[in-house]
Structure formats: structure tokens, C-alpha cells
Design a protein around this motif. Sequence first.
Motif, PDB file in Angstrom:
ATOM      1  N   SER A   2       0.847  -1.184   0.000  1.00  0.00           N
ATOM      2  CA  SER A   2       0.000   0.000   0.000  1.00  0.00           C
ATOM      3  C   SER A   2       0.879   1.230   0.000  1.00  0.00           C
ATOM      4  O   SER A   2       2.073   1.157   0.250  1.00  0.00           O
ATOM      5  CB  SER A   2      -0.907   0.014   1.227  1.00  0.00           C
ATOM      6  OG  SER A   2      -0.133   0.092   2.403  1.00  0.00           O
ATOM      7  N   ASP A  41      -2.060   0.586  -9.989  1.00  0.00           N
ATOM      8  CA  ASP A  41      -3.369   0.058 -10.375  1.00  0.00           C
ATOM      9  C   ASP A  41      -4.291   1.234 -10.679  1.00  0.00           C
ATOM     10  O   ASP A  41      -5.054   1.692  -9.833  1.00  0.00           O
ATOM     11  CB  ASP A  41      -3.939  -0.800  -9.240  1.00  0.00           C
ATOM     12  CG  ASP A  41      -5.207  -1.539  -9.646  1.00  0.00           C
ATOM     13  OD1 ASP A  41      -5.797  -1.183 -10.689  1.00  0.00           O
ATOM     14  OD2 ASP A  41      -5.603  -2.464  -8.916  1.00  0.00           O
ATOM     15  N   ALA A  43      -6.807   1.401 -12.639  1.00  0.00           N
ATOM     16  CA  ALA A  43      -8.231   1.084 -12.702  1.00  0.00           C
ATOM     17  C   ALA A  43      -8.868   1.256 -11.330  1.00  0.00           C
ATOM     18  O   ALA A  43      -9.991   1.747 -11.200  1.00  0.00           O
ATOM     19  CB  ALA A  43      -8.423  -0.350 -13.205  1.00  0.00           C
ATOM     20  N   ARG A  44      -8.149   0.865 -10.288  1.00  0.00           N
ATOM     21  CA  ARG A  44      -8.654   0.991  -8.922  1.00  0.00           C
ATOM     22  C   ARG A  44      -8.443   2.391  -8.383  1.00  0.00           C
ATOM     23  O   ARG A  44      -9.269   2.901  -7.620  1.00  0.00           O
ATOM     24  CB  ARG A  44      -7.943  -0.029  -8.038  1.00  0.00           C
ATOM     25  CG  ARG A  44      -8.442  -0.093  -6.602  1.00  0.00           C
ATOM     26  CD  ARG A  44      -7.715  -1.184  -5.840  1.00  0.00           C
ATOM     27  NE  ARG A  44      -8.187  -1.291  -4.461  1.00  0.00           N
ATOM     28  CZ  ARG A  44      -7.673  -2.139  -3.566  1.00  0.00           C
ATOM     29  NH1 ARG A  44      -6.683  -2.957  -3.925  1.00  0.00           N
ATOM     30  NH2 ARG A  44      -8.155  -2.178  -2.341  1.00  0.00           N
ATOM     31  N   TYR A  45      -7.329   3.012  -8.796  1.00  0.00           N
ATOM     32  CA  TYR A  45      -6.988   4.344  -8.308  1.00  0.00           C
ATOM     33  C   TYR A  45      -6.755   5.286  -9.493  1.00  0.00           C
ATOM     34  O   TYR A  45      -5.614   5.495  -9.917  1.00  0.00           O
ATOM     35  CB  TYR A  45      -5.744   4.277  -7.423  1.00  0.00           C
ATOM     36  CG  TYR A  45      -5.928   3.424  -6.195  1.00  0.00           C
ATOM     37  CD1 TYR A  45      -6.841   3.789  -5.202  1.00  0.00           C
ATOM     38  CD2 TYR A  45      -5.208   2.240  -6.019  1.00  0.00           C
ATOM     39  CE1 TYR A  45      -7.020   3.008  -4.078  1.00  0.00           C
ATOM     40  CE2 TYR A  45      -5.380   1.460  -4.884  1.00  0.00           C
ATOM     41  CZ  TYR A  45      -6.294   1.854  -3.919  1.00  0.00           C
ATOM     42  OH  TYR A  45      -6.479   1.077  -2.803  1.00  0.00           O
ATOM     43  N   LEU A  68      -3.831   3.662   0.739  1.00  0.00           N
ATOM     44  CA  LEU A  68      -4.348   3.121  -0.514  1.00  0.00           C
ATOM     45  C   LEU A  68      -3.837   1.696  -0.700  1.00  0.00           C
ATOM     46  O   LEU A  68      -2.785   1.469  -1.311  1.00  0.00           O
ATOM     47  CB  LEU A  68      -3.913   4.004  -1.690  1.00  0.00           C
ATOM     48  CG  LEU A  68      -4.312   5.486  -1.606  1.00  0.00           C
ATOM     49  CD1 LEU A  68      -3.710   6.265  -2.771  1.00  0.00           C
ATOM     50  CD2 LEU A  68      -5.828   5.644  -1.581  1.00  0.00           C
TER      51      LEU A  68
END
Length: 233
Positions: A2, A41, A43-45, A68
Motif C-alpha cells: 500500500s 493500479d 483502474a482501482r486508483y 491506498l
Amino acid sequence: PSTSIPRALDAAPRARRPRSGDRLPRMAPVMEDQGLERTVDLARYPLASRTFRERCRLELDHEGALVLPGFMLAPAVNDALSQSLAREGDAFFCTKSHNVFLLSPDPDLHGEHPRNREVSSSKGILADDQIDPRSPLRALYDSPLFREFLRSVTGANGALHPYADSLASVNVHVQRAGQELGWHFDNSSFAATVMLRRASVGGLFQYCPGTDRDAADERGGMEAVARGLDGDA
């Protein structure tokens, strides 16, 4: 893995200025975000999204830290970790006692005053010139998109720029069994930290929300620092 952006009295890794080993050739800063899609990532962030940035800003303002999970893609984390482990023997290790303000003791205050209470830090650091030029950490640091994301989320005034200290831009913090990073106020207004590997035991990342170095001289601020040192925060 993270990434976290703390803005408080914390026990987070800080940029240091160790004497480094052999220099590695430094690549020119990445002017475009080439490779960021292989590092983060997205797409997620979605770092470019104003809605996402505002949500992150509100969480940082409310909590004092933004975490995150899974920010970096697993292959990028593995690459950064293996590159760092290959240079671990070259890390600069030191142990030092200090107060949370990273200042000299004040003889006009009693020994148990938070300004004079000593904590210990023992750690190792790989400096910027010891970081592999191909490291995903460097791609992240040099990314204009990530830099603008940080500026927006932290509310920084004006553009963010690389460190003038060429050794402090990208650091890898190494801690072995029994080592710790004592409570301290960072010298910078914020710090972005990426955890490459969890500790098998311990390794807690702690911070005290609501603490502000600039306001610590006020009664309430100093009391908050004392509670943090006492483990009551």
C-alpha cells in the motif's frame, strides 16, 4: 502493498542524507507517464480523476493519513523489492536518540517535557543513487501525473518539484529484527510511503492525527505530543 500519505506526528520513514556506496547512473526524469500503467493500479486508483482526488483529499484532511491498499501492482512491488534486496548490504545503518521535534534539547524545560524526551531510531537507508534506475519507485517519483495527484490531495500551494538534495529523492528504508523508527515530526509538509514488504512480526505504522508541529508549542498541542509518547494517542 500500500501507499500512505501521512501528515502528522508519525513513525514513518523519512528521507535521510547517508553517505552512499557506488553510484548508479541516473536516468533522466520521465516527462510523460510511460510505465506508470505498469506500476500503479490505475483502474482501482484513477489518479487523473478530479472526483477521486477530492475523495482522497477529504479523507486525508479528516484522518490525517491516506492509505491506498494495493496501490502498486504486484509485479511492480516484486521488482522494487528484489532490486532493493540486492542492494541491502550497501544500506547505511545507524542508531540515534532524538526528540520528536528532531531538535536539540531545551535546557530551560524539565527533562520530562516532550521537547526533551528522547526516543530511539535504528534503521538502514538506501539513498537515491543506490536505487536501480529501472525501479518502479523511480517511475512513480518521476511521474507528472502522480506529482499532480499529490499536489491536489495535499493542498500544496504551487507545483511540486523534485528534491534539490540528489540523495533524498527516492529512498528505501530497511529495518531488521529489533529495529524501530521513533516518534518524530517530519521536516517536510507531507510524506508518501510505499510498503514493499510486511513485517512478519511488529512493523506497526502509527501516527497521531490532529498533531501539528507548528502548533505544538501551544498547550493543547504539547499535551497531544505527550500523549503520543505515553502511548495514549
